[in-house]
Design an enzyme around this catalytic site. Structure first.
Site, PDB file in Angstrom:
ATOM      1  N   GLU A 161     -20.924  -0.881  35.180  1.00  0.00           N
ATOM      2  CA  GLU A 161     -21.245  -2.230  35.608  1.00  0.00           C
ATOM      3  C   GLU A 161     -21.582  -2.273  37.099  1.00  0.00           C
ATOM      4  O   GLU A 161     -21.299  -1.336  37.844  1.00  0.00           O
ATOM      5  CB  GLU A 161     -20.057  -3.147  35.308  1.00  0.00           C
ATOM      6  N   GLY A 180     -26.974   1.385  32.367  1.00  0.00           N
ATOM      7  CA  GLY A 180     -26.153   0.368  31.711  1.00  0.00           C
ATOM      8  C   GLY A 180     -24.789   0.882  31.273  1.00  0.00           C
ATOM      9  O   GLY A 180     -24.035   0.177  30.621  1.00  0.00           O
ATOM     10  N   LYS A 218      -5.899   0.861  28.491  1.00  0.00           N
ATOM     11  CA  LYS A 218      -5.895   1.474  27.159  1.00  0.00           C
ATOM     12  C   LYS A 218      -4.623   2.306  26.956  1.00  0.00           C
ATOM     13  O   LYS A 218      -4.038   2.294  25.877  1.00  0.00           O
ATOM     14  CB  LYS A 218      -7.143   2.336  26.979  1.00  0.00           C
TER      15      LYS A 218
END
Lengths: 429, 429
Positions: free
Chosen positions: B191, B188, B206
């Site tokens: 993706e 997890g 970012k």
């Protein structure tokens, strides 16, 4: 609406000179970021005639602190002169005269933080002290703002650069404590009277300040159990290294399961793969653990002229913004809880013990047995050397209540086979 | 005077569930810290009937985002659903209706930061997005406030946890990229469509956000030169290790001597004794260098439900405080400069090259000569292996202009002896 902000500085030593220089060098940017031009109107010094670290127009200098905190033209008082009682009175007067205050004075906040905060709030003034902990490292504002979503469980780390420099030198070149201290003094890292640093008091004051913000309950310096690094020998450093540890002066504040606070400063063995083990020289590093963030670490130069000035000027920018936006003095009280600070005897740690015992059969067993009677469980125990009569042994315990360990040590030192308990240090997990 | 603050949440996925949980768990403390009770009034989800990560009263749920941003009872909109264009329109409407907005949406800010900030300012609303960079790590507020005294020179570090996890696994167990990616997907961390992470786009967004705040000049995502980690092989990782380096995906924004901005994301060799080399797994770490602070580093979990929720709730507390104190929307514009973003061809780096060449006498000399013609100076050059026809060589250059290196590589690839240039990576000092 103000057209400019006038600053009155109390002090022009190392940090003060840095603040003066940063305000000058970054002047244009600071005006854009804060919304108003920032002018230094007066600087209070002890002696008018003296060689300075920065070139300052002589008409700015005065020796009269009272006139600055009473000057109606001064908007922000920047206190970088140190001192406790007299300085407190000056800042209380500044608040009563409606001035915001920025300070780097950890001693003052760790003793009178509540009284000063209350007076600032009463008079609608800002009271900012980011520079009081960790030099340039942001830690005060992160605790109050960025991490405000968390219940903080623990704040711990290396918060004194001088002792970290000394321990780093002892580790890297096998120096004795006295020699490393002398070197630090020669380089200007340690003061002529080094007690505040090497006894852990400076770190204790910083831990009092961060604990108050982390747990929203005032912790004063006398509440912090401090132990310094004067007892650390080259031998301890060497043994620690052999065991896979570095020795660091650790400041640590926790909230216990029962809602009490524990606040301590102590030299400790830190595993070499722990991030704090590689924080060397004058660097500081602070870990914060909270119920949402997990853990975060803040690292940087924990002292020195320019890093500390960085924090002071950051606070000045915030104070000026608040003048500009009409948002002064709008902070909430940080310490709205009254939590008990528990005796460090209630804290749990692993311990490293080094002792000299009679070199006889059965002694190790007797010692292990005595320690065990106090529910202290031994993880490792080995002999380092022995001559005809004496053997040196090192013990690492499992995690144990500090009070139980102290009881065990008291009884051990009364045992005929035990010649001397030479060292007791905590071990960080 | 408001008696309570009503929150409208857009989204209840991983981060949204975390925010819901933190607001509930820390409810009492949050009220004391912010001054007012904080209530979640409605939560917009895609499907009403679905298994949730948290237990939520069904009467809070709705599928109608427009009604939430238009609801006069909602004070703060917390946007944790992602998306760009449609989400932007919703938030613009929220501002026009006088609501403060807290978001974790880096994609949105990296594309439309200016437009949203302007609309927030116009309407006297707060617009807070600490969670958009570095998960729980405080970096947005430190750049705006704590470090506001500095001229920032550089912000660089590891800002994507997924790729750091993949590279860490490749380093620790010699896995191929595809296998490490698969593992990250199974856990997890990555993706199903991993492009945004592994191509460096997430890190690029970012970097655009932090560069805008560090240099007070808007940098948008398309301005950032991004390169991902899909070309990194187990062999590169192994060679880097032999040379004393780890491979990390680095985001980097600098202000040049000429006042231009450079913003890049690239996989790079980082010396093993550099603090970033030991930042492993899902951790992020960001260095900031400024003219007063020197350097500081911020480290923590850069993603994940609870760390990200920590940042979102920290912003909610600030937004609520501002309602309580009447200090909403009182921030200054961050991007008051218009600085040019320079082509990354103008940047200077050291480079690691790996290439396959004909295994013949004189080839190394010819290659070194060709590289030298472009003023690229070689620090190290050695042969890793050779079979009958092919030799693999690795080159580390001294610091050089990226454009010169690219020109050299173009000519090299035309040389008859050069079979393939297999890898080109930057080397961090």
């Amino acid at each position: 609406m103000k057209q400019q902000i006038n600053i009155g500085m109390l002090g022009l030593g190392t940090v003060g000179s840095g603040v003066f220089q940063v305000l000058k060098e970054n002047q244009e940017e600071l005006e854009k970021r804060s919304g108003l031009p920032i002018l230094i109107k007066s600087i209070v010094v002890r002696e008018l005639e003296k060689e300075r670290l920065v070139e300052v127009p002589s008409e700015l200098l005065s020796t009269d602190a009272a006139s600055v905190v009473n000057d109606p033209d001064i908007d922000i008082v920047v206190e970088v002169m140190g001192g406790i009682e007299g300085t407190k009175d000056l800042l209380l007067t500044a608040f009563r005269n409606g001035k915001s205050v920025v300070t780097a004075n950890k001693d003052l906040i760790a003793e009178h933080g509540d009284e000063l905060t209350l007076e600032a709030t009463r008079n609608g003034c800002d009271f900012l002290y980011e520079a009081s902990v960790g030099g340039g490292i942001p830690i005060i504002r992160p605790l109050r703002k960025d991490l405000a979503g968390n219940r903080i469980h623990e704040v711990m780390g290396i918060v004194n650069g001088t002792t970290n420099y000394i321990l780093t030198r002892m580790t890297q070149s096998g120096m004795a404590f006295e020699d490393a201290l002398k070197e630090a003094q020669d380089l200007g890292y340690a003061e002529a009277n080094p007690a505040s640093d090497v006894e852990g008091w400076d770190a204790g004051r910083k831990i009092a300040i961060v604990a108050s913000l982390a747990f929203n309950s005032r912790v004063n310096f006398p509440d912090v159990d401090t132990e310094g690094i004067t007892s650390i020998t080259a031998r301890d450093i060497e043994y620690a290294k052999e065991l896979g540890y570095a020795i660091k002066l650790i400041g640590c504040a926790k909230e216990t399961d029962t809602g009490k606070i524990s606040a301590q400063v102590f030299p400790a063995l830190v595993p070499l793969d722990h991030p704090l083990a590689s924080v060397n020289g004058a660097y500081n590093a602070i870990f914060v653990r909270g119920n949402a963030i997990g853990q975060a670490m803040f690292l940087g130069l924990g002292a020195g002229q320019m890093p500390t000035a960085s924090a002071v000027v950051g606070d000045i920018v915030e104070a000026v913004r608040n003048f500009h936006a009409g948002t002064r003095g709008k902070f909430l009280v940080d310490c709205y809880h009254k939590k008990e600070v528990q005796s460090s005897l209630e804290n749990h740690h692993r311990f490293y013990l080094r002792m000299e015992v009679a070199d006889q059969a059965g002694v190790l067993g007797a010692i292990a047995g005595k320690i065990g009677q106090h529910d202290v469980s031994i993880q490792t125990m080995f002999q380092k050397w022995a001559d005809n009569q004496t053997a040196e042994i090192v013990v690492i315990t499992h995690e144990t209540r500090e009070g139980a360990l102290r009881d065990a040590l008291n009884e051990l030192s009364d045992m005929p086979h035990v010649k001397a308990i030479k060292q007791t240090l905590r071990v960080v997990n």
